[in-house]
Design a protein around this motif. Structure first.
Motif, PDB file in Angstrom:
ATOM      1  N   LYS A   1       0.854  -1.178   0.000  1.00  0.00           N
ATOM      2  CA  LYS A   1       0.000   0.000   0.000  1.00  0.00           C
ATOM      3  C   LYS A   1       0.891   1.229   0.000  1.00  0.00           C
ATOM      4  O   LYS A   1       1.825   1.315   0.795  1.00  0.00           O
ATOM      5  CB  LYS A   1      -0.908   0.006   1.235  1.00  0.00           C
ATOM      6  N   VAL A   2       0.622   2.196  -0.893  1.00  0.00           N
ATOM      7  CA  VAL A   2       1.402   3.430  -0.966  1.00  0.00           C
ATOM      8  C   VAL A   2       0.436   4.606  -0.864  1.00  0.00           C
ATOM      9  O   VAL A   2      -0.533   4.681  -1.620  1.00  0.00           O
ATOM     10  CB  VAL A   2       2.203   3.525  -2.293  1.00  0.00           C
ATOM     11  N   ASP A   3       0.677   5.503   0.077  1.00  0.00           N
ATOM     12  CA  ASP A   3      -0.102   6.729   0.227  1.00  0.00           C
ATOM     13  C   ASP A   3       0.802   7.908  -0.100  1.00  0.00           C
ATOM     14  O   ASP A   3       1.898   8.022   0.439  1.00  0.00           O
ATOM     15  CB  ASP A   3      -0.615   6.892   1.658  1.00  0.00           C
ATOM     16  N   VAL A   4       0.337   8.788  -0.989  1.00  0.00           N
ATOM     17  CA  VAL A   4       1.042  10.029  -1.307  1.00  0.00           C
ATOM     18  C   VAL A   4       0.090  11.157  -0.945  1.00  0.00           C
ATOM     19  O   VAL A   4      -1.029  11.217  -1.461  1.00  0.00           O
ATOM     20  CB  VAL A   4       1.432  10.091  -2.799  1.00  0.00           C
ATOM     21  N   LYS A   5       0.518  12.047  -0.056  1.00  0.00           N
ATOM     22  CA  LYS A   5      -0.348  13.120   0.425  1.00  0.00           C
ATOM     23  C   LYS A   5       0.406  14.439   0.402  1.00  0.00           C
ATOM     24  O   LYS A   5       1.604  14.484   0.640  1.00  0.00           O
ATOM     25  CB  LYS A   5      -0.803  12.846   1.860  1.00  0.00           C
ATOM     26  N   GLY A   6      -0.295  15.497   0.135  1.00  0.00           N
ATOM     27  CA  GLY A   6       0.246  16.846   0.225  1.00  0.00           C
ATOM     28  C   GLY A   6      -0.753  17.740   0.914  1.00  0.00           C
ATOM     29  O   GLY A   6      -1.953  17.648   0.640  1.00  0.00           O
ATOM     30  N   GLN A   7      -0.308  18.611   1.802  1.00  0.00           N
ATOM     31  CA  GLN A   7      -1.214  19.513   2.517  1.00  0.00           C
ATOM     32  C   GLN A   7      -1.793  20.570   1.578  1.00  0.00           C
ATOM     33  O   GLN A   7      -2.930  20.981   1.746  1.00  0.00           O
ATOM     34  CB  GLN A   7      -0.477  20.184   3.678  1.00  0.00           C
ATOM     35  N   ALA A   8      -1.006  21.029   0.599  1.00  0.00           N
ATOM     36  CA  ALA A   8      -1.478  22.077  -0.297  1.00  0.00           C
ATOM     37  C   ALA A   8      -1.640  21.544  -1.722  1.00  0.00           C
ATOM     38  O   ALA A   8      -2.727  21.552  -2.264  1.00  0.00           O
ATOM     39  CB  ALA A   8      -0.516  23.257  -0.285  1.00  0.00           C
ATOM     40  N   MET A   9      -0.576  21.035  -2.322  1.00  0.00           N
ATOM     41  CA  MET A   9      -0.633  20.604  -3.715  1.00  0.00           C
ATOM     42  C   MET A   9       0.250  19.382  -3.893  1.00  0.00           C
ATOM     43  O   MET A   9       1.310  19.279  -3.288  1.00  0.00           O
ATOM     44  CB  MET A   9      -0.139  21.709  -4.650  1.00  0.00           C
TER      45      MET A   9
END
Length: 129
Positions: free
Chosen positions: A110-118
């Protein structure tokens, strides 16, 4: 605090052995300088740490390895490998950069890629499956 037992052995064949023994604390420190290496050992009731230095390598075996510094730089002329038997984390206080000049791979169940703004993804070709 009890007295320490300190011993220095000089031997033309075996080298030099320096021993500091804290019998009340069950801790023994030893430095061995022989014809091949320098070995430092710290042995207690539950664990032992060892540093071995030869002309071409330094090996550290211990329960916990900790480095604290204002700045750390590690450089290898050949391959570098970091691994962990359980969790592994990397973080940057302000900026985190990972780069491969030819290839970069990230894989997991499982891979999660997250950004708070962009979140910005760029490439000559982008393939999603």
């Amino acid at each position: 605090m009890s007295a320490l037992l300190c011993r220095i052995e000089l031997n033309k064949k075996n080298g030099i052995v320096i021993t500091v023994n804290n019998e009340s604390g069950n801790i023994k420190h030893t430095i061995v300088l022989d014809n091949d290496s320098i070995t430092t050992t710290s042995k207690g009731n539950s664990s032992t740490s060892t540093i071995k230095q030869t002309p071409d390598s330094v090996t550290i075996d211990c329960k916990t390895f900790k480095v604290t510094a204002d700045k750390i730089e590690c450089t290898s002329n050949q391959a570098t490998k970091l691994s962990s038997g359980t969790d592994f984390s990397i973080s940057g206080g302000t900026t985190f950069t990972a780069k491969g000049n030819t290839n970069a791979t990230l894989s997991s169940t499982k891979v999660d890629v997250k950004g708070q703004a962009m979140v910005n993804i760029q490439g000559a070709m982008i393939k999603l499956q």
